[in-house]
Scaffold this active site. Structure first.
Site, mmCIF file in Angstrom:
data_model
loop_
_atom_site.group_PDB
_atom_site.id
_atom_site.type_symbol
_atom_site.label_atom_id
_atom_site.label_comp_id
_atom_site.label_asym_id
_atom_site.label_seq_id
_atom_site.Cartn_x
_atom_site.Cartn_y
_atom_site.Cartn_z
ATOM 1 N N LYS A 140 0.861 -1.202 0.000
ATOM 2 C CA LYS A 140 0.000 0.000 0.000
ATOM 3 C C LYS A 140 0.891 1.245 0.000
ATOM 4 O O LYS A 140 1.914 1.258 -0.688
ATOM 5 C CB LYS A 140 -0.961 -0.033 1.193
ATOM 6 C CG LYS A 140 -1.704 -1.377 1.297
ATOM 7 C CD LYS A 140 -2.849 -1.382 2.254
ATOM 8 C CE LYS A 140 -3.501 -2.757 2.270
ATOM 9 N NZ LYS A 140 -4.733 -2.812 3.019
ATOM 10 N N HIS A 162 -8.885 -2.814 -5.873
ATOM 11 C CA HIS A 162 -8.733 -2.943 -4.421
ATOM 12 C C HIS A 162 -9.810 -2.107 -3.726
ATOM 13 O O HIS A 162 -10.158 -1.019 -4.201
ATOM 14 C CB HIS A 162 -7.338 -2.483 -3.981
ATOM 15 C CG HIS A 162 -7.059 -2.861 -2.560
ATOM 16 N ND1 HIS A 162 -7.545 -2.122 -1.498
ATOM 17 C CD2 HIS A 162 -6.396 -3.909 -2.031
ATOM 18 C CE1 HIS A 162 -7.172 -2.713 -0.367
ATOM 19 N NE2 HIS A 162 -6.472 -3.796 -0.662
ATOM 20 N N GLU A 207 -11.333 -10.492 -1.014
ATOM 21 C CA GLU A 207 -10.975 -9.747 0.191
ATOM 22 C C GLU A 207 -12.233 -9.105 0.774
ATOM 23 O O GLU A 207 -12.648 -8.027 0.319
ATOM 24 C CB GLU A 207 -9.998 -8.616 -0.138
ATOM 25 C CG GLU A 207 -8.686 -9.053 -0.705
ATOM 26 C CD GLU A 207 -7.610 -7.999 -0.469
ATOM 27 O OE1 GLU A 207 -6.649 -8.287 0.244
ATOM 28 O OE2 GLU A 207 -7.749 -6.871 -0.987
HETATM 29 P P1 PGA Z 1 -4.343 -6.573 5.376
HETATM 30 O O1 PGA Z 1 -4.570 -5.963 3.907
HETATM 31 O O2 PGA Z 1 -3.578 -7.850 5.205
HETATM 32 O O3 PGA Z 1 -3.566 -5.518 6.104
HETATM 33 O O4 PGA Z 1 -5.701 -6.800 5.964
HETATM 34 C C1 PGA Z 1 -4.891 -6.785 2.824
HETATM 35 C C2 PGA Z 1 -5.169 -5.954 1.598
HETATM 36 O O5 PGA Z 1 -5.762 -4.873 1.713
HETATM 37 O O6 PGA Z 1 -4.789 -6.337 0.477
#
Ligand code: PGA
Length: 238
Positions: A8, A94, A163
């Site tokens: 990110k 995303h 996700e």
């Molecule tokens: P996280 O993020 O593992 O910190 O929950 C996953 C993502 O947003 O791809």
């Protein structure tokens, strides 16, 4: 198994570079016939990381790309540039992009088209919000999110990362029984050359439980991928 480290905007250019330099050898050892590693830093680090990893099997992926081929789109980066910079993968759709940049399914579909045209493997993120989860509308949401995308995939290599938005960065992971229904549904779509990933609060403690779901072929990892030791545990226990 495919492990995608989604950094990110957490690592600055310098932090991304020093992480990659420091752990290049270890990351390279983790990336073998059994496990593939994809590192997704912010845009400025893509080219130098692709160069740094060019003598390894570690892949580099972008976190987004433009829905336009080229032109007057200040601040955007084209799929063509990503390819030239050494990206093999690119995340699209995303939930943070959908929420903060008001990304639509139509724009995601345009991005997908350009990625495939440039031979970049798309990592398509889908997932329901907490509210739609509570309203038991998950499959409706996932169907809508996939509607314009599946017909484009054909025989190209692709990745779909499920996700649930309520699991991202929250430390909450859905029950295995719930995930089993989602992944069986995705499996039934029989998308050729598509790898199915789970993402959302994956860490070294819950990875064993998640891997009990046979259809899961890897993880999209946010927070835990920022720490090499955690990432190593998630991958090397496989
Ligand atoms: P996280 O993020 O593992 O910190 O929950 C996953 C993502 O947003 O791809």
């Amino acid at each position: 198994m495919l492990y995608v480290a989604n950094w990110k905007m957490n690592k600055s250019f310098s932090a991304a570079m020093s992480f990659a330099q420091k752990y290049k050898n270890e990351l390279s050892q983790l990336s073998n016939e059994k496990n593939s590693i994809v590192v997704c830093p912010s845009y400025p680090a893509l080219f130098p990381l692709a160069q740094l990893f060019s003598d390894t099997t570690i892949s580099v992926g972008a976190q987004n790309c433009s829905a336009h081929e080229a032109g007057a789109y200040t601040g955007q980066v084209s799929a063509q540039s990503l390819k030239q910079a050494g990206c093999t993968y690119c995340i699209i759709g995303h939930s943070e992009q959908r929420a903060y940049c008001h990304l639509t399914d139509q724009e995601i579909s345009e991005k997908l088209k350009l990625l495939l045209a440039n031979n970049i493997i798309p990592i398509i993120c889908i997932g329901e919000s907490e509210q739609t989860y509570k309203e038991k509308k998950t499959f409706e949401v996932l169907s809508t999110q996939l509607e314009l995308l599946l017909p484009q995939l054909g025989t190209s290599a692709s990745v779909i990362a499920y996700e649930p938005v309520w699991a991202i960065g929250t430390g909450i992971v859905p029950e295995n029984s719930y995930l089993k229904t989602i992944f069986s549904w995705l499996k039934q779509k029989k998308i050729a050359h598509c790898q199915l990933l789970y993402g959302g609060s994956v860490n070294e403690k819950n990875r064993d439980q998640l891997l009990q779901i046979e259809a899961i072929e890897g993880f999209l990892i946010g927070g835990a991928s920022l720490d090499f030791q955690k990432l190593q545990k998630i991958v090397s226990l496989s």
